[in-house]
Design an enzyme around this catalytic site. Structure first.
Site, short mmCIF file in Angstrom:
data_model
loop_
_atom_site.label_atom_id
_atom_site.label_comp_id
_atom_site.label_asym_id
_atom_site.label_seq_id
_atom_site.Cartn_x
_atom_site.Cartn_y
_atom_site.Cartn_z
N MET A 1 69.74 40.65 73.86
CA MET A 1 69.05 39.41 74.22
C MET A 1 68.34 38.84 73.00
O MET A 1 67.80 39.57 72.18
CB MET A 1 68.05 39.67 75.34
CG MET A 1 68.74 39.93 76.64
SD MET A 1 67.57 39.80 77.99
CE MET A 1 68.68 40.21 79.33
N LEU B 1 60.92 32.92 75.95
CA LEU B 1 60.90 34.32 76.36
C LEU B 1 62.09 34.70 77.24
O LEU B 1 62.57 33.90 78.03
CB LEU B 1 59.61 34.62 77.12
CG LEU B 1 58.31 34.33 76.37
CD1 LEU B 1 57.11 34.70 77.24
CD2 LEU B 1 58.24 35.05 75.03
N ARG C 1 67.87 33.06 70.27
CA ARG C 1 68.92 32.31 69.56
C ARG C 1 70.25 32.32 70.32
O ARG C 1 71.13 31.52 69.99
CB ARG C 1 69.11 32.86 68.14
CG ARG C 1 67.95 32.52 67.22
CD ARG C 1 68.25 32.85 65.76
NE ARG C 1 67.27 32.26 64.87
CZ ARG C 1 66.25 32.92 64.33
NH1 ARG C 1 66.07 34.20 64.57
NH2 ARG C 1 65.39 32.30 63.52
N HIS D 1 61.52 40.23 75.67
CA HIS D 1 60.08 40.02 75.53
C HIS D 1 59.34 40.59 76.76
O HIS D 1 58.28 41.21 76.62
CB HIS D 1 59.76 38.52 75.44
CG HIS D 1 60.40 37.81 74.28
ND1 HIS D 1 61.37 36.85 74.44
CD2 HIS D 1 60.19 37.92 72.94
CE1 HIS D 1 61.72 36.38 73.26
NE2 HIS D 1 61.03 37.02 72.33
N MET E 1 57.89 34.52 69.20
CA MET E 1 58.10 33.11 68.86
C MET E 1 58.45 32.31 70.12
O MET E 1 58.91 31.17 70.02
CB MET E 1 59.19 32.97 67.80
CG MET E 1 58.81 33.69 66.49
SD MET E 1 59.64 33.07 65.03
CE MET E 1 61.34 33.40 65.43
N LYS F 1 62.93 46.97 68.86
CA LYS F 1 63.84 47.56 67.86
C LYS F 1 65.01 46.63 67.57
O LYS F 1 65.79 46.88 66.65
CB LYS F 1 64.34 48.93 68.34
CG LYS F 1 63.23 49.96 68.38
CD LYS F 1 63.72 51.32 68.83
CE LYS F 1 62.55 52.27 68.98
NZ LYS F 1 62.92 53.53 69.63
#
Ligand code: AMP
Length: 283
Positions: free
Chosen positions: A184, A33, A187, A37, A30, A148
């Site tokens: 990380m 980054l 949000r 990511h 989304m 995960k």
């Protein structure tokens, strides 16, 4: 790196590349980054000839009272990081292109989506399942990488891929943490400096549960009570859930053992954070 907004253009591009025998690695996100990511992108770079990243804040996985409108966005910054990680194609569609008028297909799973985040975010995983199915159809990946950090999401995607015979290999990647242990997350940018400190209680609960488990504690009640104590040491933290469940089926366990999932969701101020660990596994 090429930026593509149009779904049809994206699909034609990958179909042409696949005809040339290229293996497509895909990382759906989304955006906004961070290193989490980036770890997926770097691994994807190794696993495919062509690395595709998608950035799409998917409206169907947000409930009306959630943060769709405020979700952080920074396409320019994302493009710099994506390029540095070796991304070839960045797919950033619009919601109108992904869900045109008349769209009516749903993808929903069974028991895997009922507990944990599924219980507190009804409909969330249906939104995830439909968008990932669409993205797989558009990007045609040979391999797709997921973190995960979103453990239940990864389980849902593995199940859906298996159930629907989607020809994609799903890779789960370890949780990337800040030096002090906070997982990380895009949000995390919502947190004030004080809340950022308070947010450490999630990792402290994880460490406590791992420590007690490694000392031989297997009582679900005792492990969860200690975890609760860690969270409650931050008066403003509000527990959404704290649970120990089977790491494969997500069903409740009588006793914690190797492969048991400890998962939690906690609100710090107005920011809902999630984290998890598999007991007896690498931290
Ligand atoms: P998001 O943009 O939050 O939807 O995340 C996109 C992908 O990155 C998902 O597969 C996430 O699980 C993964 N991801 C997000 N944060 C982390 C993290 N801290 N460590 C590893 N993977 C992550």
């Amino acid at each position: 790196m090429r930026l593509i907004h149009d779904a049809q253009e994206m699909q034609s591009e990958v179909l042409a590349l696949k005809k040339l025998g290229k293996r497509i690695a895909f990382v759906p996100t989304m955006g906004f980054l961070h290193e989490g990511h980036a770890s997926l992108l770097r691994e994807g770079r190794k696993l495919g000839d062509i690395l595709v990243l998608s950035i799409f804040v998917n409206p169907t996985q947000f409930a009306a009272n959630e943060d769709l409108g405020n979700y952080p966005r920074n396409l320019a910054g994302d493009m710099t990081l994506a390029e540095a990680c070796g991304t070839d194609l960045l797919f950033a569609p619009t919601a109108a292109d992904m869900y045109p008028a008349g769209f009516q297909t749903t993808v929903s799973l069974g028991s895997l989506t009922e507990p944990l985040c599924g219980a507190s975010r009804p409909g969330h995983f249906n939104g995830v399942a439909v968008v990932v199915t669409k993205l797989f159809g558009i990007v045609q990946p040979d391999v797709a990488l997921f973190g995960k950090k979103d453990f239940q999401q990864l389980a849902v995607i593995r199940q859906m891929t298996r159930d629907l015979n989607l020809p994609v290999e799903i890779i789960g990647m370890p949780i990337v943490r800040e030096p002090d242990g906070l997982a990380m997350s895009s949000r995390n940018s919502y947190l004030s400096p004080v809340e950022r400190q308070q947010a450490l209680c999630l990792y402290q609960a994880i460490q406590k549960v791992r420590e007690l488990f490694s000392q031989g504690e297997s009582s679900v009640e005792r492990l969860l009570a200690e975890a609760r104590r860690q969270i409650e040491s931050v008066p403003s933290a509000v527990i959404d859930y704290l649970e120990l469940r089977d790491g494969t089926t997500l069903t409740p366990v009588g006793l914690a053992g190797k492969g048991t999932l400890f998962a939690l969701a906690v609100k710090i101020g107005s920011t809902r954070l999630i984290d998890n660990t598999l007991l007896g596994d690498e931290p």
